[in-house]
Every structure is written in structure tokens, then in C-alpha cells.
Design a protein around this motif. Structure first.
Motif, PDB file in Angstrom:
ATOM      1  N   ARG A 218      32.060  15.153  24.501  1.00  0.00           N
ATOM      2  CA  ARG A 218      31.291  14.212  25.310  1.00  0.00           C
ATOM      3  C   ARG A 218      31.249  12.822  24.695  1.00  0.00           C
ATOM      4  NH1 ARG A 218      27.857  18.794  25.926  1.00  0.00           N
ATOM      5  NH2 ARG A 218      26.357  18.027  24.389  1.00  0.00           N
ATOM      6  N   ILE A 219      31.323  12.740  23.356  1.00  0.00           N
ATOM      7  CA  ILE A 219      31.071  11.449  22.704  1.00  0.00           C
ATOM      8  C   ILE A 219      32.291  10.891  21.965  1.00  0.00           C
ATOM      9  CG2 ILE A 219      28.619  11.978  22.485  1.00  0.00           C
ATOM     10  CD1 ILE A 219      29.070  12.534  19.520  1.00  0.00           C
ATOM     11  N   CYS A 220      33.417  11.599  21.957  1.00  0.00           N
ATOM     12  CA  CYS A 220      34.591  11.091  21.240  1.00  0.00           C
ATOM     13  C   CYS A 220      35.439  10.187  22.146  1.00  0.00           C
ATOM     14  CB  CYS A 220      35.440  12.245  20.719  1.00  0.00           C
ATOM     15  SG  CYS A 220      36.343  13.160  21.994  1.00  0.00           S
ATOM     16  N   LEU A 221      36.186   9.304  21.508  1.00  0.00           N
ATOM     17  CA  LEU A 221      37.201   8.504  22.188  1.00  0.00           C
ATOM     18  C   LEU A 221      38.552   8.912  21.612  1.00  0.00           C
ATOM     19  CD1 LEU A 221      35.606   4.924  22.257  1.00  0.00           C
ATOM     20  CD2 LEU A 221      35.829   6.530  24.169  1.00  0.00           C
TER      21      LEU A 221
ATOM     22  N   SER B  86      31.157  22.889  18.233  1.00  0.00           N
ATOM     23  CA  SER B  86      30.842  24.255  18.629  1.00  0.00           C
ATOM     24  C   SER B  86      29.345  24.386  18.870  1.00  0.00           C
ATOM     25  CB  SER B  86      31.314  25.242  17.557  1.00  0.00           C
ATOM     26  OG  SER B  86      30.811  24.874  16.291  1.00  0.00           O
ATOM     27  N   ALA B  87      28.944  25.527  19.376  1.00  0.00           N
ATOM     28  CA  ALA B  87      27.545  25.732  19.769  1.00  0.00           C
ATOM     29  C   ALA B  87      26.642  25.837  18.551  1.00  0.00           C
ATOM     30  CB  ALA B  87      27.427  27.003  20.608  1.00  0.00           C
ATOM     31  N   PRO B  88      25.447  25.243  18.616  1.00  0.00           N
ATOM     32  CA  PRO B  88      24.483  25.390  17.522  1.00  0.00           C
ATOM     33  C   PRO B  88      24.213  26.857  17.217  1.00  0.00           C
ATOM     34  CG  PRO B  88      23.755  23.687  19.043  1.00  0.00           C
ATOM     35  CD  PRO B  88      24.947  24.348  19.685  1.00  0.00           C
ATOM     36  N   GLY B  89      24.179  27.183  15.943  1.00  0.00           N
ATOM     37  CA  GLY B  89      23.948  28.563  15.528  1.00  0.00           C
ATOM     38  C   GLY B  89      25.209  29.364  15.291  1.00  0.00           C
ATOM     39  N   SER B  90      26.360  28.876  15.774  1.00  0.00           N
ATOM     40  CA  SER B  90      27.623  29.580  15.549  1.00  0.00           C
ATOM     41  C   SER B  90      28.058  29.394  14.099  1.00  0.00           C
ATOM     42  CB  SER B  90      28.707  29.055  16.489  1.00  0.00           C
ATOM     43  OG  SER B  90      29.010  27.696  16.181  1.00  0.00           O
TER      44      SER B  90
ATOM     45  N   ILE C 193      29.833   8.606  18.157  1.00  0.00           N
ATOM     46  CA  ILE C 193      29.920   9.438  16.953  1.00  0.00           C
ATOM     47  C   ILE C 193      29.213   8.749  15.796  1.00  0.00           C
ATOM     48  CG2 ILE C 193      31.490  10.394  15.217  1.00  0.00           C
ATOM     49  CD1 ILE C 193      33.471  10.986  17.433  1.00  0.00           C
ATOM     50  N   ALA C 194      29.411   7.443  15.680  1.00  0.00           N
ATOM     51  CA  ALA C 194      28.724   6.685  14.624  1.00  0.00           C
ATOM     52  C   ALA C 194      27.214   6.792  14.778  1.00  0.00           C
ATOM     53  CB  ALA C 194      29.160   5.223  14.663  1.00  0.00           C
ATOM     54  N   GLN C 195      26.718   6.700  16.006  1.00  0.00           N
ATOM     55  CA  GLN C 195      25.282   6.820  16.245  1.00  0.00           C
ATOM     56  C   GLN C 195      24.763   8.185  15.821  1.00  0.00           C
ATOM     57  OE1 GLN C 195      24.198   5.801  20.280  1.00  0.00           O
ATOM     58  NE2 GLN C 195      25.384   3.899  20.227  1.00  0.00           N
ATOM     59  N   LYS C 196      25.523   9.231  16.108  1.00  0.00           N
ATOM     60  CA  LYS C 196      25.101  10.574  15.740  1.00  0.00           C
ATOM     61  C   LYS C 196      24.973  10.714  14.226  1.00  0.00           C
ATOM     62  CE  LYS C 196      24.520  13.103  19.448  1.00  0.00           C
ATOM     63  NZ  LYS C 196      23.261  13.852  19.702  1.00  0.00           N
ATOM     64  N   TYR C 197      25.995  10.295  13.498  1.00  0.00           N
ATOM     65  CA  TYR C 197      25.934  10.432  12.052  1.00  0.00           C
ATOM     66  C   TYR C 197      24.869   9.522  11.449  1.00  0.00           C
ATOM     67  CZ  TYR C 197      29.883  13.597  11.679  1.00  0.00           C
ATOM     68  OH  TYR C 197      30.694  14.696  11.766  1.00  0.00           O
ATOM     69  N   GLN C 198      24.681   8.356  12.035  1.00  0.00           N
ATOM     70  CA  GLN C 198      23.630   7.472  11.543  1.00  0.00           C
ATOM     71  C   GLN C 198      22.259   8.100  11.727  1.00  0.00           C
ATOM     72  OE1 GLN C 198      24.545   3.831  10.426  1.00  0.00           O
ATOM     73  NE2 GLN C 198      22.906   4.740   9.214  1.00  0.00           N
ATOM     74  N   SER C 199      22.082   8.862  12.810  1.00  0.00           N
ATOM     75  CA  SER C 199      20.798   9.525  13.032  1.00  0.00           C
ATOM     76  C   SER C 199      20.561  10.642  12.014  1.00  0.00           C
ATOM     77  CB  SER C 199      20.729  10.086  14.456  1.00  0.00           C
ATOM     78  OG  SER C 199      21.602  11.196  14.624  1.00  0.00           O
ATOM     79  N   HIS C 200      21.622  11.311  11.580  1.00  0.00           N
ATOM     80  CA  HIS C 200      21.485  12.376  10.590  1.00  0.00           C
ATOM     81  C   HIS C 200      21.312  11.815   9.174  1.00  0.00           C
ATOM     82  CE1 HIS C 200      22.362  15.350  13.594  1.00  0.00           C
ATOM     83  NE2 HIS C 200      23.628  14.984  13.745  1.00  0.00           N
ATOM     84  N   TYR C 201      21.981  10.693   8.920  1.00  0.00           N
ATOM     85  CA  TYR C 201      21.983  10.125   7.575  1.00  0.00           C
ATOM     86  C   TYR C 201      21.653   8.631   7.674  1.00  0.00           C
ATOM     87  CZ  TYR C 201      24.671  14.428   7.220  1.00  0.00           C
ATOM     88  OH  TYR C 201      25.086  15.730   7.334  1.00  0.00           O
TER      89      TYR C 201
ATOM     90  N   PHE D  47      34.356   8.695   3.974  1.00  0.00           N
ATOM     91  CA  PHE D  47      34.807   9.714   4.925  1.00  0.00           C
ATOM     92  C   PHE D  47      34.996   9.071   6.287  1.00  0.00           C
ATOM     93  CE2 PHE D  47      33.618  13.212   7.982  1.00  0.00           C
ATOM     94  CZ  PHE D  47      34.799  13.927   7.831  1.00  0.00           C
ATOM     95  N   ASP D  48      36.107   9.401   6.952  1.00  0.00           N
ATOM     96  CA  ASP D  48      36.389   8.919   8.296  1.00  0.00           C
ATOM     97  C   ASP D  48      36.172  10.058   9.280  1.00  0.00           C
ATOM     98  OD1 ASP D  48      37.292   7.167  10.349  1.00  0.00           O
ATOM     99  OD2 ASP D  48      39.241   8.152  10.287  1.00  0.00           O
ATOM    100  N   ALA D  49      35.098   9.983  10.059  1.00  0.00           N
ATOM    101  CA  ALA D  49      34.751  11.029  11.020  1.00  0.00           C
ATOM    102  C   ALA D  49      35.473  10.753  12.335  1.00  0.00           C
ATOM    103  CB  ALA D  49      33.243  11.086  11.229  1.00  0.00           C
ATOM    104  N   GLU D  50      36.640  11.356  12.493  1.00  0.00           N
ATOM    105  CA  GLU D  50      37.378  11.184  13.745  1.00  0.00           C
ATOM    106  C   GLU D  50      36.740  11.997  14.869  1.00  0.00           C
ATOM    107  OE1 GLU D  50      41.555  11.725  13.353  1.00  0.00           O
ATOM    108  OE2 GLU D  50      41.683  10.590  11.493  1.00  0.00           O
ATOM    109  N   ASP D  51      35.924  12.976  14.498  1.00  0.00           N
ATOM    110  CA  ASP D  51      35.180  13.782  15.466  1.00  0.00           C
ATOM    111  C   ASP D  51      33.761  13.973  14.952  1.00  0.00           C
ATOM    112  OD1 ASP D  51      37.154  14.770  17.602  1.00  0.00           O
ATOM    113  OD2 ASP D  51      38.220  15.245  15.746  1.00  0.00           O
ATOM    114  N   TYR D  52      32.890  14.418  15.860  1.00  0.00           N
ATOM    115  CA  TYR D  52      31.530  14.803  15.486  1.00  0.00           C
ATOM    116  C   TYR D  52      31.587  16.289  15.197  1.00  0.00           C
ATOM    117  CZ  TYR D  52      26.480  15.580  15.927  1.00  0.00           C
ATOM    118  OH  TYR D  52      25.170  15.929  15.710  1.00  0.00           O
TER     119      TYR D  52
END
Length: 387
Positions: A293-296, A137-141, A168-176, A127-132
Motif C-alpha cells: 500500500r505504501i511502497c513506490l 506480512s500479517a501482524p503476529g506471523s 515508508i519513511a513516515q512509518k519508520y520515523q514513527s517507530h524510531y 540502512f536503505d529501507a526499499e520496503d516496509y
């Protein structure tokens, strides 16, 4: 997606691209793309919304119905797939009908289709995550809950995950943490590289582009900042789909509307020579959600190949980028009109600095930040996965 498909095809892989026609305004560009890349098998997974308007209305009603059920009578994580993307069922059906050694999803709506097809054929999947996506969107939505559910259901099954920015890579690495994650910057091929033009004695041209020009893109701040610079000879060109209402809003906001030019969307290859006619490329991201905030965005990398001086808002990702690649431009506070005006004043007064930034952008695009370099990571990863 097109760059990855082309790189894999050029490396000798047989590539099939499954797509849905969500943007009728881009039909002409799609036809040109298909004609230019005939060795790639392009498979449409759904009926065209203009050619089949009643079917399109049915698809939208189907999604609305699924969304209603998700809000009031949750049916489990798999149900979210039918809400997140219009043609979820069609994507899954077509993807599962095509046997392959590796399936790669290129947006969150395509992730379930890629994984389900890989499971059917006992193949590899990525999977290519072009976005986080959960950060859009807001948590809980509902959108957040759908993204989390889809990601948690399918990302653990991946053989690798790529991301379009380091953060974005750091975020997904933290989740998985157990998932192999690589950064594939959204750079472009050197065939688009433009030589930097001189800026002496001419109006300073500012350029902004995207598929759509509208609110929450930072353009209002740009116009208001330029209102503070009547003493300079400048022009602003905005390229993208723009409603009449927003166009009039920007022109009404400007004290010098005759200096603002609107340009219709063009094919990818045409953006670079157009952008190279300007001195400054504007990357005006507004951090209204975590993803922004974190995308390029592809703006930054387009401006590099167009040899533009980059003026970028101070999102976390763009701060990191301009600190890592010093000398390509300036940062400004995204919500501060005067700060942007001050940075533009500096560049308009100091043509040597403007030329230096443009030359630095050209050198980076020529030597490092281009698809010829970046695609090596993709091809090496695919080879290792398929071994």
C-alpha cells in the motif's frame, strides 16, 4: 544498491559491495555489471547455488532448522536473523572481515551484517529501507515477528536511515522518532531518458514489467479489462520471469490472446528503450499487505524515463504520487475491472491526453525525478555522517 554504490564511487569513495548469489537467472546481468563497474570491489559472500548444489541444499536445510526452532522453541531476537535470510551467517562473516568507515545495508537480511561490522570497526552505519519490512506480512506471523525483532535490534544503532517512498519513511520515523530518516526515491539516471513517441494512428501499446510475472501483481485485472475493449487496437507486453502455468492462465483469461506478448527479463539498461516503444506503463500494485500500500516501485520511475503515460492502481503511495505529480497518468481502482477499462478507454480515445501524459512524464524525469538530482541527498547525508 547499485545506484548508491556507483554514486559514492564516482564521488571518490572506495566502495566494496558484499552480495549473495540468490538469482541464478541474473548471473549474466551481474557479470555485465561487474565488468562495467570495475572500480567497485564486488565480493561474493556465499557459494553459487548452481555451482555448488549440495552446499545450497545444506544452507536451505540450515534455514529450515532454524525456522523450526523459532516456531517451537524461541531462542531470542538474534536467532531470527538466521531464519530471515539464507546466507545470514556468511554475510556477517564477510562484512566483519572488511574494514570501512561506513556500512550500508540494502535489505533486512543485510542489516545485521552492516551493524555488526560497524560495531567491530567502530564505524558509521546506515540502512536503505526499499520496503516496509514488517508490513510485508500479517501482524503476529513468523515473518512479521522476525522483521520487528531485527529492526528493533539494529535500527536504533543506525547513523541514518533512508526509505524508498515518503510513506515508508513516515512509518519508520514513527517507530524510531529519534532516527535521522531521508527519502531516496528509486529513480534512475538521465542516461536512460527516452523521448516520447507519437501515438497517432497506431495501436496503443501497454507495457508491464518486473523480475517475476505471477499472481497478486494485478495482471489478471488488466487482461479482463482489455477483454472489454475489443473495439480498440491495443497490445499488451509483459516482461519478466513467467512460469508456463501463469502464462497459460493469462492467455486463457483473454478473449484476444494473440494481442498479448511475453518478454524474457533483460539487463536494466535495456528496459528503458523497450518501454519507450509503448504508450502506457502499467503500475498494477495490489495492496494485499501494508508494504504494497505504501511502497513506490521502480516501475513508476522507469515509466517516467521511458516517457510512458502511467496507469496506476489506487494504492495509498501511488495516489499520493499521481496527485503530487499531476498530469503523468491516471489512477484506477485496483480491484475494479470496469474502472480500469474506463480509464484505458479514455486514453485510447483521446490521443491528445495520451501524448500530454507522455510529455509530462518526460519533463519530470528530465528535470526532477532522476538519479542526478536524487543522489545529491545521498552524498550530502554521507558527507555529514562521516564528518
Amino acid at each position: 544498491m547499485v545506484k548508491e554504490a556507483t554514486a559514492l564511487n564516482d564521488a571518490g569513495y572506495a566502495v566494496t559491495v558484499v552480495y549473495v548469489p540468490l538469482s541464478p537467472w541474473a548471473d549474466a546481468f551481474d557479470k555485465e555489471l561487474f565488468a562495467n563497474k570495475p572500480s567497485i570491489n564486488w565480493v561474493r559472500a556465499a557459494k553459487h547455488p548452481i555451482e555448488h548444489p549440495f552446499h545450497y541444499k545444506y544452507i536451505r536445510l540450515r534455514r529450515k532448522g532454524n525456522e523450526w526452532w523459532s516456531r517451537y522453541m524461541p531462542l531470542g531476537d538474534r536467532h531470527y536473523e538466521k531464519v530471515y535470510v539464507l546466507y545470514s551467517q556468511e554475510l556477517v562473516k564477510v562484512a566483519r572481515s572488511i574494514q570501512a568507515d561506513l556500512y550500508i545495508g540494502h535489505n533486512l537480511g543485510a542489516l545485521p551484517a552492516a551493524v555488526q561490522a560497524a560495531r567491530k570497526w567502530k564505524a558509521k552505519v546506515a540502512f536503505d529501507a526499499e520496503d516496509y519490512h514488517r508490513g510485508e506480512s500479517a501482524p503476529g506471523s513468523l515473518h512479521y515477528n522476525m522483521a520487528v525483532a531485527i529492526e528493533d535490534s539494529y535500527i536504533p544503532a543506525l547513523d541514518y536511515l533512508s526509505a524508498a517512498s515518503p510513506l515508508i519513511a513516515q512509518k519508520y520515523q514513527s517507530h524510531y522518532p529519534d532516527k535521522k530518516t531521508i527519502v531516496l526515491n528509486n529513480v534512475f539516471g538521465k542516461q536512460f531518458l527516452q523521448s516520447p513517441a507519437t501515438a497517432d494512428g497506431e495501436a496503443v501499446g501497454l507495457f508491464w514489467f518486473s523480475q517475476t510475472a505471477g499472481t497478486n501483481r494485478g495482471l489478471e485485472t488488466v487482461v479482463e479489462a482489455l477483454n472489454l475493449l475489443p473495439q480498440f487496437n491495443w497490445s499488451l507486453t509483459i516482461l519478466g520471469q513467467c512460469s508456463d502455468g501463469f502464462r497459460q492462465q493469462l492467455l486463457g483469461l483473454s478473449s484476444m490472446p494473440d494481442r498479448i506478448v511475453f518478454h524474457s527479463p533483460v539487463a536494466l539498461g535495456e528496459i528503458f528503450p523497450i518501454a519507450s516503444c509503448f504508450d502506457i506503463g502499467l503500475a498494477t500494485e495490489v495492496p494485499y499487505c501494508e508494504n504494497r500500500r505504501i511502497c513506490l516501485t521502480n516501475k513508476l520511475f522507469t515509466y517516467l524515463l521511458a516517457a510512458n503515460c502511467i496507469v496506476a492502481s489506487d494504492t495509498e503511495a501511488q495516489q499520493q504520487f499521481l496527485h503530487t505529480y499531476a498530469g503523468v497518468g491516471l489512477l484506477y481502482k485496483h480491484d475494479h475491472i470496469q474502472d480500469l477499462a474506463d480509464k484505458l478507454t479514455l486514453l485510447m480515445q483521446d490521443k491528445h491526453l495520451l501524448r500530454s501524459c507522455r510529455q509530462r512524464a518526460y519533463e519530470l524525469a528530465d528535470g526532477q525525478l532522476n538519479w542526478e538530482v536524487e543522489s545529491i541527498k545521498l552524498l550530502d547525508t554521507v558527507r555529514s555522517v562521516l564528518l
